[in-house]
Design a protein around this motif. Structure first.
Motif, PDB file in Angstrom:
ATOM      1  N   ARG A 236      -2.322   2.175  12.278  1.00 50.17           N
ATOM      2  CA  ARG A 236      -2.918   2.596  11.014  1.00 50.17           C
ATOM      3  C   ARG A 236      -1.905   2.392   9.880  1.00 50.17           C
ATOM      4  O   ARG A 236      -0.723   2.697  10.024  1.00 50.17           O
TER       5      ARG A 236
ATOM      6  N   SER B 142      -0.710   2.729   5.698  1.00 49.07           N
ATOM      7  CA  SER B 142      -0.765   3.609   4.541  1.00 49.07           C
ATOM      8  C   SER B 142       0.015   2.984   3.384  1.00 49.07           C
ATOM      9  O   SER B 142       1.086   2.403   3.582  1.00 49.07           O
TER      10      SER B 142
ATOM     11  N   ALA C  30       2.734   0.728   8.530  1.00 46.09           N
ATOM     12  CA  ALA C  30       2.247   1.441   9.712  1.00 46.09           C
ATOM     13  C   ALA C  30       3.444   1.898  10.537  1.00 46.09           C
ATOM     14  O   ALA C  30       4.436   1.170  10.659  1.00 46.09           O
TER      15      ALA C  30
ATOM     16  N   ASN D 103      -2.400   8.895   2.941  1.00 47.21           N
ATOM     17  CA  ASN D 103      -3.718   8.410   3.370  1.00 47.21           C
ATOM     18  C   ASN D 103      -3.548   7.178   4.255  1.00 47.21           C
ATOM     19  O   ASN D 103      -2.802   6.256   3.912  1.00 47.21           O
ATOM     20  N   THR D 104      -4.251   7.172   5.381  1.00 46.62           N
ATOM     21  CA  THR D 104      -4.125   6.056   6.316  1.00 46.62           C
ATOM     22  C   THR D 104      -5.475   5.413   6.594  1.00 46.62           C
ATOM     23  O   THR D 104      -6.527   6.028   6.420  1.00 46.62           O
ATOM     24  N   GLN D 105      -5.428   4.176   7.013  1.00 51.53           N
ATOM     25  CA  GLN D 105      -6.631   3.461   7.431  1.00 51.53           C
ATOM     26  C   GLN D 105      -6.235   2.470   8.506  1.00 51.53           C
ATOM     27  O   GLN D 105      -5.101   1.994   8.549  1.00 51.53           O
TER      28      GLN D 105
ATOM     29  N   ASP E  31       0.648   4.967   0.563  1.00 51.89           N
ATOM     30  CA  ASP E  31       1.348   6.073  -0.091  1.00 51.89           C
ATOM     31  C   ASP E  31       2.017   7.028   0.886  1.00 51.89           C
ATOM     32  O   ASP E  31       2.598   8.038   0.471  1.00 51.89           O
ATOM     33  N   GLY E  32       1.931   6.754   2.175  1.00 58.18           N
ATOM     34  CA  GLY E  32       2.547   7.628   3.162  1.00 58.18           C
ATOM     35  C   GLY E  32       1.707   8.839   3.512  1.00 58.18           C
ATOM     36  O   GLY E  32       2.103   9.658   4.342  1.00 58.18           O
TER      37      GLY E  32
ATOM     38  N   VAL F  39       1.488  -2.222   2.562  1.00 64.27           N
ATOM     39  CA  VAL F  39       1.080  -1.062   3.359  1.00 64.27           C
ATOM     40  C   VAL F  39       1.964  -1.020   4.597  1.00 64.27           C
ATOM     41  O   VAL F  39       2.410  -2.059   5.100  1.00 64.27           O
TER      42      VAL F  39
END
Length: 206
Positions: A122, A124, A107, A129-131, A126-127, A105
């Motif tokens: 944050r 991601s 950031a 969806n972020t968390q 896939d570029g 992932v």
């Protein structure tokens, strides 16, 4: 001389190893004895062709086995090549599979001031969806954090758990370098914070 003795002497006569007297006696006997004459004719018939035919017949099953074995080996090689090639293409091209075996992932952090305050980052996969956390949910995670070579400069990072407690205190990472994170558990959320001079930074968790 009776027939049994003549028949016993016939092989020596045919091979030409009997005496002249024995040969003459055999010839004289078969002139008057049709049975011995037929026996002599049968014994003088060539047997080479019979032997060759039998050898070929005997070799035929082995030839079939060898051909079958060669076919099996060639088939196995081709199947292995196809499976290996397809697997490589699947891992390379299918994002879900690639992400499972090679989890990563990223950031992107934009630092705009010199306040030197910690900022949450944050991630991601896939570029899109972020968390704001990372979960090491499989054994394929290396549990390593990398400051990408494209980042503007060195950074400081720290890691918090779900309660907000700092479990890994601040540590520096040079641009293009990575740090192994020890002690992090699987299937738990970890929150990363960054502190750096103004610039754009790419942080990869693998």
């Amino acid at each position: 001389m009776n027939c049994n003795i003549i028949k016993d002497l016939m092989p020596s006569y045919i091979d030409g190893i009997c005496s002249d007297e024995t040969g003459a006696a055999i010839e004289e006997h078969i002139e008057h004895c049709q049975e011995c004459k037929k026996t002599m004719q049968l014994m003088q018939q060539p047997t080479i062709q019979i032997v060759e035919t039998n050898v070929e017949v005997a070799k035929k099953p082995f030839n079939l086995i060898n051909k079958k074995r060669r076919f099996q080996v060639i088939t196995a090689i081709l199947m292995t090549f196809m499976i290996t090639t397809i697997s490589a293409l699947v891992v390379q091209d299918v994002g879900v599979v690639n992400q499972f075996f090679f989890p990563k992932v990223t950031a992107i952090a934009h630092i705009t001031d010199d306040s030197e305050e910690w900022q949450s980052i944050r991630f991601s996969a896939d570029g899109i969806n972020t968390q704001d956390y990372v979960i090491y949910d499989s054994v394929f995670w290396k549990k390593e954090i990398i400051n990408d070579a494209n980042s503007d400069s060195n950074v400081y990072l720290r890691v918090k758990d779900e309660k907000g407690d700092v479990i890994i205190d601040e540590f520096p990472i040079s641009s293009g370098k990575g740090v192994k994170l020890e002690g992090l558990k699987r299937k738990e959320k970890y929150f990363f914070e960054i502190k750096a001079s103004p610039g754009r930074f790419f942080i990869n968790a693998v």
